[in-house]
Design a protein around this motif. Structure first.
Motif, mmCIF file in Angstrom:
data_model
loop_
_atom_site.group_PDB
_atom_site.id
_atom_site.type_symbol
_atom_site.label_atom_id
_atom_site.label_comp_id
_atom_site.label_asym_id
_atom_site.label_seq_id
_atom_site.Cartn_x
_atom_site.Cartn_y
_atom_site.Cartn_z
ATOM 1 N N THR A 78 0.825 -1.216 0.000
ATOM 2 C CA THR A 78 0.000 0.000 0.000
ATOM 3 C C THR A 78 0.858 1.265 0.000
ATOM 4 O OG1 THR A 78 -1.703 -1.241 1.117
ATOM 5 C CG2 THR A 78 -1.906 1.143 1.231
ATOM 6 N N SER A 79 2.085 1.194 0.513
ATOM 7 C CA SER A 79 2.991 2.353 0.474
ATOM 8 C C SER A 79 3.222 2.806 -0.963
ATOM 9 C CB SER A 79 4.355 1.999 1.085
ATOM 10 O OG SER A 79 4.192 1.510 2.379
ATOM 11 N N PHE A 80 3.134 1.862 -1.907
ATOM 12 C CA PHE A 80 3.367 2.178 -3.318
ATOM 13 C C PHE A 80 2.056 2.468 -4.053
ATOM 14 C CE2 PHE A 80 6.802 -0.530 -1.877
ATOM 15 C CZ PHE A 80 7.919 0.124 -2.371
ATOM 16 N N GLY A 105 -4.394 19.951 -9.768
ATOM 17 C CA GLY A 105 -5.420 19.060 -10.303
ATOM 18 C C GLY A 105 -5.071 17.594 -10.401
ATOM 19 N N ARG A 106 -3.928 17.190 -9.874
ATOM 20 C CA ARG A 106 -3.475 15.791 -10.006
ATOM 21 C C ARG A 106 -2.910 15.314 -8.673
ATOM 22 N NH1 ARG A 106 -1.483 15.079 -15.511
ATOM 23 N NH2 ARG A 106 -0.697 13.047 -14.874
ATOM 24 N N ASN A 107 -2.599 13.994 -8.625
ATOM 25 C CA ASN A 107 -1.938 13.447 -7.439
ATOM 26 C C ASN A 107 -0.615 14.158 -7.190
ATOM 27 O OD1 ASN A 107 -3.805 11.435 -6.912
ATOM 28 N ND2 ASN A 107 -2.803 9.977 -8.285
ATOM 29 N N SER A 108 -0.223 14.256 -5.925
ATOM 30 C CA SER A 108 1.083 14.814 -5.590
ATOM 31 C C SER A 108 2.182 13.858 -6.040
ATOM 32 C CB SER A 108 1.173 15.049 -4.080
ATOM 33 O OG SER A 108 1.052 13.832 -3.388
ATOM 34 N N GLN A 109 3.403 14.390 -6.139
ATOM 35 C CA GLN A 109 4.585 13.572 -6.423
ATOM 36 C C GLN A 109 5.456 13.587 -5.173
ATOM 37 O OE1 GLN A 109 5.073 11.619 -9.001
ATOM 38 N NE2 GLN A 109 3.118 12.268 -9.875
ATOM 39 N N ASN A 110 5.900 12.399 -4.756
ATOM 40 C CA ASN A 110 6.539 12.255 -3.439
ATOM 41 C C ASN A 110 7.937 11.652 -3.540
ATOM 42 O OD1 ASN A 110 4.075 12.647 -1.326
ATOM 43 N ND2 ASN A 110 3.377 11.761 -3.241
ATOM 44 N N LEU A 118 -0.894 12.523 7.495
ATOM 45 C CA LEU A 118 -0.208 12.880 6.256
ATOM 46 C C LEU A 118 0.484 11.643 5.674
ATOM 47 C CD1 LEU A 118 0.114 15.633 4.816
ATOM 48 C CD2 LEU A 118 2.260 15.899 6.080
ATOM 49 N N PHE A 119 0.295 11.410 4.379
ATOM 50 C CA PHE A 119 0.826 10.195 3.744
ATOM 51 C C PHE A 119 1.744 10.573 2.594
ATOM 52 C CE2 PHE A 119 0.600 6.827 0.508
ATOM 53 C CZ PHE A 119 0.931 5.718 1.257
ATOM 54 N N PHE A 120 2.829 9.832 2.448
ATOM 55 C CA PHE A 120 3.784 10.058 1.357
ATOM 56 C C PHE A 120 3.901 8.780 0.539
ATOM 57 C CE2 PHE A 120 4.767 13.069 4.651
ATOM 58 C CZ PHE A 120 5.113 14.234 3.970
ATOM 59 N N ASN A 121 3.306 8.802 -0.646
ATOM 60 C CA ASN A 121 3.390 7.649 -1.557
ATOM 61 C C ASN A 121 4.855 7.313 -1.869
ATOM 62 O OD1 ASN A 121 3.665 7.327 -4.893
ATOM 63 N ND2 ASN A 121 2.208 5.941 -3.937
ATOM 64 N N HIS A 122 5.162 6.002 -1.954
ATOM 65 C CA HIS A 122 6.475 5.567 -2.444
ATOM 66 C C HIS A 122 6.347 5.364 -3.955
ATOM 67 C CE1 HIS A 122 7.180 4.941 1.749
ATOM 68 N NE2 HIS A 122 8.278 4.245 1.609
#
Ligand SMILES: *[C@@H]1O[C@H](CO)[C@@H](O)[C@H](O)[C@H]1NC(C)=O
Ligand SMILES: *[C@@H]1O[C@H](CO)[C@@H](O)[C@H](O)[C@H]1NC(C)=O
Ligand SMILES: *[C@@H]1O[C@H](CO)[C@@H](O)[C@H](O)[C@H]1NC(C)=O
Length: 321
Positions: A78-80, A150-155, A310-314
């Motif tokens: 789920t981190s990814f 307007g889009r997903n963040s980049q992490n 707060l969540f940071f996608n891998h």
């Protein structure tokens, strides 16, 4: 108890729940469509809603039940796969559970040969944390979220090594990277948590060989190079292989200071140069090229929202030449 007293009690309990218990911000319905600047405002209001009092910083580690999830590939996956800026409902942060966050600007020099966020830069939030609180090691980690219109963040999730810095407690002692050496002697057998991570990457993520990281110690940079912070897709992706955040030497402090790291970090004012950003285009490049800098745009704040929500996608898509 009089009705009046009972009412005061109820009001007190409700105030407490609103002020302290409610950490889960549930973003507005139109959040995704907002501009990067608007999203930054929304996240920051959540952070400021109930900061920890500095004399009551939490230090309790994760429960054994939560900790055991580090060995479950489906949990790690789920981190990814989760792309939101807030944790999936019910998910606990197990490692890096305490830190501080601040608003940041990523400024990229105009001559950057890279694409996407490595060209546009952007606004976002930075979280500075320790993998765990310990007196024996100091495992620094930094997570950077660049917000996108307007889009997903980049992490970006960055460390120096997973083991940390030994007894060096200066948060700004080491360069943070998206690729880190595996802990321990080269060629040793992976530990169970590392094996679970390998399995999450190689068996649980959908798609082909380029849809997952090359290894568990490499959080790749292709996705961040494929879209700018203006939300526009890049036609020709030019992605760095490695990114380094080099700490501003002026932020260094006594490595033997036993104080909680959060006390040092909250003293850093808005407008501080935090890190110089350097990248390598390929594995074979020896020296990184400096392409920009990361500057704080708020105070640093320790809060339950920053720690628990707060969540940071891998990023998962592998680097490509
Ligand atoms: C651990 O798990 C419990 C129960 O699922 C949860 O309530 C708690 O918030 C979790 N957090 C940590 C950091 O252990
Ligand atoms: C570190 O040492 C201090 C002082 O002895 C102690 O109060 C604290 O609980 C220790 N922290 C951890 C995480 O073991
Ligand atoms: C931009 O790229 C994403 C991801 O590859 C894709 O889903 C989307 O349709 C693209 N948008 C445009 C306008 O090309």
């Amino acid at each position: 108890m009089t009705v009046w007293n009972a009412l005061i009690c109820v009001t007190f309990v409700m105030t407490f729940v609103v002020a302290v218990g409610r950490v889960n911000g549930a973003l507005p319905a139109n959040y995704m469509r907002m501009s990067a600047n608007q999203k930054q405002d929304v996240l920051w209001k959540q952070v400021l809603r109930n900061p920890y009092p500095m004399n009551r910083l939490p230090t309790v580690g994760p429960t054994a039940a939560n900790f055991s999830k580090l060995f479950v590939p489906a949990f790690l996956k789920t981190s990814f796969t989760w792309t939101g800026d807030e944790m999936p409902p019910g998910r606990a942060r197990i490692l890096h559970n305490y830190g501080v966050v601040c608003k940041v600007d990523l400024d990229v020099f105009s001559d950057s040969p890279f694409s996407g966020v490595f060209s546009t830069g952007g606004v976002g939030v930075l979280r500075l944390s320790l993998a765990q609180l310990s007196n024996d090691s100091f495992p620094v980690g930094v997570a950077l979220k660049i917000l996108v219109d307007g889009r997903n963040s980049q992490n970006f999730v960055l460390v120096n090594t997973v083991e940390g810095q030994g007894t060096n407690r200066n948060f700004f002692a080491k360069t943070m990277r998206n690729i880190f050496p595996p802990a321990g002697p080269y060629g040793r057998e992976l530990n169970p948590a590392e094996k679970a991570f390998q399995q999450a990457i190689f068996e649980n993520l959908p798609g082909g060989p380029l849809d997952h990281p090359a290894d568990f110690n490499n959080v790749p940079l292709y996705e961040q190079a494929a879209v700018g912070s203006d939300g526009r897709n890049v036609s020709t992706v030019v992605a760095p292989y490695e990114i380094s955040l080099r700490p501003n030497p002026a932020l260094a402090y006594d490595e033997n200071d036993p104080a909680d790291f959060r006390r040092h970090l909250v003293a850093i004012p808005a407008g501080t140069l935090l890190y110089t950003v350097a990248v390598k285009r390929t594995l074979d490049e020896d020296d990184g090229t400096v392409i920009g800098q990361l500057t704080s745009r708020s105070a640093m704040v320790a809060s339950p929202y920053g720690d628990e929500v707060l969540f940071f996608n891998h990023a998962k898509k592998a680097w490509q030449a």
